[in-house]
Every structure is written in C-alpha cells, then in structure tokens.
Scaffold this motif. Structure first.
Motif, PDB file in Angstrom:
ATOM      1  N   TYR A  59       0.809  -1.228   0.000  1.00  0.00           N
ATOM      2  CA  TYR A  59       0.000   0.000   0.000  1.00  0.00           C
ATOM      3  C   TYR A  59       0.836   1.269   0.000  1.00  0.00           C
ATOM      4  N   GLN A  60       2.047   1.208   0.564  1.00  0.00           N
ATOM      5  CA  GLN A  60       2.821   2.430   0.745  1.00  0.00           C
ATOM      6  C   GLN A  60       3.007   3.175  -0.579  1.00  0.00           C
ATOM      7  N   GLY A  61       2.649   4.452  -0.564  1.00  0.00           N
ATOM      8  CA  GLY A  61       2.780   5.280  -1.746  1.00  0.00           C
ATOM      9  C   GLY A  61       1.700   5.085  -2.785  1.00  0.00           C
ATOM     10  N   GLN A  62       0.691   4.255  -2.479  1.00  0.00           N
ATOM     11  CA  GLN A  62      -0.357   3.981  -3.463  1.00  0.00           C
ATOM     12  C   GLN A  62      -1.744   4.349  -2.967  1.00  0.00           C
ATOM     13  N   TYR A  63      -2.113   3.856  -1.802  1.00  0.00           N
ATOM     14  CA  TYR A  63      -3.464   4.039  -1.285  1.00  0.00           C
ATOM     15  C   TYR A  63      -3.396   3.868   0.224  1.00  0.00           C
ATOM     16  N   CYS A  64      -4.537   3.924   0.901  1.00  0.00           N
ATOM     17  CA  CYS A  64      -4.552   3.815   2.361  1.00  0.00           C
ATOM     18  C   CYS A  64      -5.299   2.592   2.888  1.00  0.00           C
ATOM     19  N   ALA A  65      -6.174   2.008   2.104  1.00  0.00           N
ATOM     20  CA  ALA A  65      -6.899   0.785   2.474  1.00  0.00           C
ATOM     21  C   ALA A  65      -7.780   0.381   1.307  1.00  0.00           C
ATOM     22  N   TRP A  66      -8.289  -0.835   1.351  1.00  0.00           N
ATOM     23  CA  TRP A  66      -9.307  -1.249   0.393  1.00  0.00           C
ATOM     24  C   TRP A  66     -10.210  -2.296   1.028  1.00  0.00           C
ATOM     25  N   HIS A  67     -11.353  -2.540   0.394  1.00  0.00           N
ATOM     26  CA  HIS A  67     -12.225  -3.637   0.820  1.00  0.00           C
ATOM     27  C   HIS A  67     -12.542  -4.507  -0.383  1.00  0.00           C
ATOM     28  N   ASP A  68     -12.930  -5.739  -0.117  1.00  0.00           N
ATOM     29  CA  ASP A  68     -13.229  -6.681  -1.189  1.00  0.00           C
ATOM     30  C   ASP A  68     -13.942  -7.885  -0.580  1.00  0.00           C
ATOM     31  N   TYR A  69     -14.025  -8.977  -1.341  1.00  0.00           N
ATOM     32  CA  TYR A  69     -14.531 -10.229  -0.783  1.00  0.00           C
ATOM     33  C   TYR A  69     -13.654 -11.359  -1.297  1.00  0.00           C
ATOM     34  N   ASN A  70     -13.732 -12.502  -0.652  1.00  0.00           N
ATOM     35  CA  ASN A  70     -12.781 -13.585  -0.906  1.00  0.00           C
ATOM     36  C   ASN A  70     -12.806 -14.094  -2.340  1.00  0.00           C
ATOM     37  N   GLY A  71     -13.945 -13.984  -3.010  1.00  0.00           N
ATOM     38  CA  GLY A  71     -14.083 -14.570  -4.338  1.00  0.00           C
ATOM     39  C   GLY A  71     -13.547 -13.744  -5.478  1.00  0.00           C
ATOM     40  N   ASP A  72     -12.954 -12.601  -5.194  1.00  0.00           N
ATOM     41  CA  ASP A  72     -12.458 -11.738  -6.262  1.00  0.00           C
ATOM     42  C   ASP A  72     -11.155 -12.288  -6.834  1.00  0.00           C
ATOM     43  N   SER A  73     -11.164 -12.636  -8.115  1.00  0.00           N
ATOM     44  CA  SER A  73      -9.981 -13.217  -8.758  1.00  0.00           C
ATOM     45  C   SER A  73      -8.867 -12.211  -8.966  1.00  0.00           C
ATOM     46  N   THR A  74      -9.156 -10.910  -8.806  1.00  0.00           N
ATOM     47  CA  THR A  74      -8.109  -9.901  -8.996  1.00  0.00           C
ATOM     48  C   THR A  74      -7.307  -9.627  -7.733  1.00  0.00           C
ATOM     49  N   LEU A  75      -7.620 -10.297  -6.631  1.00  0.00           N
ATOM     50  CA  LEU A  75      -6.778 -10.178  -5.449  1.00  0.00           C
ATOM     51  C   LEU A  75      -5.348 -10.578  -5.802  1.00  0.00           C
ATOM     52  N   THR A  76      -4.359  -9.858  -5.320  1.00  0.00           N
ATOM     53  CA  THR A  76      -2.978 -10.272  -5.558  1.00  0.00           C
ATOM     54  C   THR A  76      -2.787 -11.662  -4.951  1.00  0.00           C
ATOM     55  N   GLY A  77      -2.375 -12.600  -5.782  1.00  0.00           N
ATOM     56  CA  GLY A  77      -2.265 -13.979  -5.345  1.00  0.00           C
ATOM     57  C   GLY A  77      -3.499 -14.798  -5.655  1.00  0.00           C
ATOM     58  N   GLY A  78      -4.569 -14.139  -6.100  1.00  0.00           N
ATOM     59  CA  GLY A  78      -5.756 -14.861  -6.523  1.00  0.00           C
ATOM     60  C   GLY A  78      -6.852 -14.930  -5.474  1.00  0.00           C
TER      61      GLY A  78
END
Length: 364
Positions: free
Chosen positions: A230-249
């Motif tokens: 996150y450093q230098g990019q954003y401050c937080a995010w939310h999502d859910y477990n089924g999102d395939s775009t999560l880093t690492g899947g």
C-alpha cells in the motif's frame, strides 16, 4: 488511500474500466472537482474500494479538472445474491500478526497493544462500537441503498418493499481478535489477507454462509508492515474472498462469501493517509485512520461483494469514493459525535440529494 508524491493507486476493475474507476476516487479530494475518468500517470489499479492517497487524489485532480456530468450510483444486480448489508452489520476487527506486541485491555474492554505507537487499535474498536449510537446521523446516508429481487439491475432508487441497509442501532462491533499465532508478512498479498479473513470467520464461529451474510472482517496489519504494497499507493481497500483480482488470486471459503478489508497501519504514511487532515496537533493524528475505517465500512455495507451493490457504473466509484478527501465543503470531512465519543469521518454519496452528505436522515 496512502500518501506520497505521485504514487500509483489501486482500484476496482469489475464492471468498469481501470482508468475510469481510478479517476473518480482520485478526484474526490478537491472541493471544486468531484471526479474525472482519467487516472494519474503510472496508475496500476486492480483493487475494489481502494481509497487513494491525498497526493494521488490531488495529482489526478490537477490532470483532469472537469466535473462528471452525473454522480448517481446504481445497483449492480448483486453477486452471489449479495448487493448490500440489508441486515444489521457485524464488524470483526482482526489484529493480524505478532508484531502488535503484548496485548492488554483498556477500561472500555478494548484490546490494546505495546506496538501501537499512535493508539489506533482501541480507537478503531471504539469507533465501531459508536456507530449507530448517540443518534448519530452519519449512518443515515447509507440507509437509502437496498438489494433483493425487487431491485432491478441499474436502478438508481429503491422500490417500495426493498430491503434497505438498516440503521445500525447499538453499534456494529461484533468482536475483536489478536491473531498472534505468527508474524504478519512484511507485505501481505491480497490472497493472504483473504485467508486471514476466512481464518477469522472460523475463530468467531461464523462457519456458514448465513453467519457471514452481514459480517465484515477488518484485517488490521501492524505498524511497520506494508500490506498489499500500500505504501505510496493508497490507504486501504475492501473486497470479498471470491475476487480473482486479489494479488495472489481468489480465496476459497467453506463458510460462504467473506467481506473483508485491508487496513494498513496507515499512520505510517503520515499526511498522505490523512494524519492531521482535519484537526491540528495530536488531535489530528488519527484523522485519516478513522476516516479510512469509516470509508471502507460504508462502502462494504452498500457494495458488499463489489461491484454487485451500488456504484457509479460510469466511473466505478463507490459511495465513499465519490466524497473522499473533501474538506471545507458541504458533505466533506467532519468530526462526528457518536454515543461514546467523537470521530473524524468523511461524507458519503447520497443519491436522493445528488450530493455528498456527512449526515442524513434514516431511510427505510
């Protein structure tokens, strides 16, 4: 939501173009510019609900000074039958990793930690205890949003009889847990954060889809770590477990869909993540901390499985993105009095007034 000069920002890609999705959230910082569909140079976005750093927001605002023609949110039709939290939200705060140090308990029953230099842990717990108490009206804005079979995809208003986000009477904190079974990774991936959320669901006994329908797991990483870079990019995010775009899947869950957030110890990022954003001196140290926690919470309850809930389908922005880092204007950041104290929060987008609102009457 991180700070910096001109760092990249991660945002949603589901049902919106990357550039448009990033641009809206970024531009919400300016009191005269609500958003645009152009991202800052070098943007690489993939995360739902990421609040950009103040610097990133300003960079995008300078690059694209025109306002959007419409800020209206519309319903995404639900993902796995889930659009909003149409039942009382249950927030579980998870302190992820042994780097938090020695734990204790304060006079209010909150977990405290020896490696929490800014005292963020008890304030986070108190804030979630305070939401929906003291007749606070910050929560009212979110109650205008709804889901269910009565709500048509792309609807911009809720029909009679639809299930609304309820006013969270009595607070939303359902539990807090210190998972010190191992050190948190120096830079946990989105997948690792999702695994921690599934682990937390098991810890709290939420082992069915029904138990997690209105549950939200805030995964709080310790001071000195860099979750999802996150450093230098954003401050937080939310999502859910089924999102395939999560880093690492995506993350497999045996307990139904799991809504969670990546909450870094973003005081490490200073003014870029809102330290001193509204209040001066020591009173402003946790301005961005509570604003971030409130931002991701308000987006989760109105867009639980992104982007099946309420978003701007032109830009990809969620309700809090529309109003991020606004100050000195109607609907901008303010000190919100709740039943157990005052917390700095930002406004959220209100469809029924077509404006950002820090307070709103309850809609049902």
């Amino acid at each position: 939501m991180n700070h910096g000069t001109t760092p990249t920002v991660r945002r949603r890609t589901v049902r919106a173009s990357v550039a448009a999705a990033l641009g809206v959230a970024l531009l919400a910082v300016s009191p005269t510019i609500s958003s645009a569909a152009t991202a800052a140079p070098g943007v690489n976005a993939h995360r739902h609900g990421a609040l950009p750093t103040v610097a990133n927001a300003r960079a995008a605002a300078a690059q694209s000074p025109s306002r959007r023609s419409a800020n209206t949110l519309s319903y995404g039709g639900g993902i796995d039958g889930i659009g909003v939290m149409s039942g009382h939200p249950k927030v579980y705060v998870v302190f992820y990793g042994s780097q938090w140090g020695t734990s204790g308990t304060d006079a209010n029953g909150n977990l405290t930690f020896s490696n929490d230099p800014d005292g963020g842990a008890p304030v986070a717990q108190n804030m979630f205890k305070g939401i929906g108490t003291g007749s606070e009206k910050w929560s009212g804005t979110m109650t205008q949003y709804c889901d269910g079979s009565l709500v048509a995809t792309n609807a911009i208003t809720c029909p009679a009889g639809a299930a609304h986000v309820p006013y969270p009477t009595g607070g939303v904190l359902a539990g807090a847990w210190y998972d010190n079974s191992a050190a948190s990774p120096a830079a946990a991936s989105g997948h690792q954060l999702g695994l921690e959320a599934v682990k937390a669901a098991a810890h709290f006994g939420n082992t069915s889809a029904a138990a997690n329908r209105y549950a939200y797991y805030v995964i709080v990483s310790p001071h000195g770590t860099n979750p999802d870079s996150y450093q230098g990019q954003y401050c937080a995010w939310h999502d859910y477990n089924g999102d395939s775009t999560l880093t690492g899947g995506a993350v497999t869950s045996p307990y139904g869909d799991i809504a969670f957030s990546n909450q870094p110890y973003n005081m490490d990022s200073g003014a870029g993540c809102g330290v001193g954003f509204l209040n001066s001196g020591s009173a402003g140290t946790l301005d961005g901390w509570t604003m971030t926690l409130g931002h991701e919470y308000s987006e989760t309850i109105t867009d639980q499985n992104p982007a099946g809930g309420w978003t701007n389908h032109t830009s990809g922005a969620e309700n809090a993105d529309e109003c991020a880092w606004l100050k000195g204007v109607t609907g901008g950041a303010g000190n919100v009095q709740m039943g157990n104290g005052t917390y700095t929060e930002q406004g959220s987008w209100s469809n029924d007034t077509n404006a950002c609102a820090l307070t709103h009457s309850t809609v049902s």
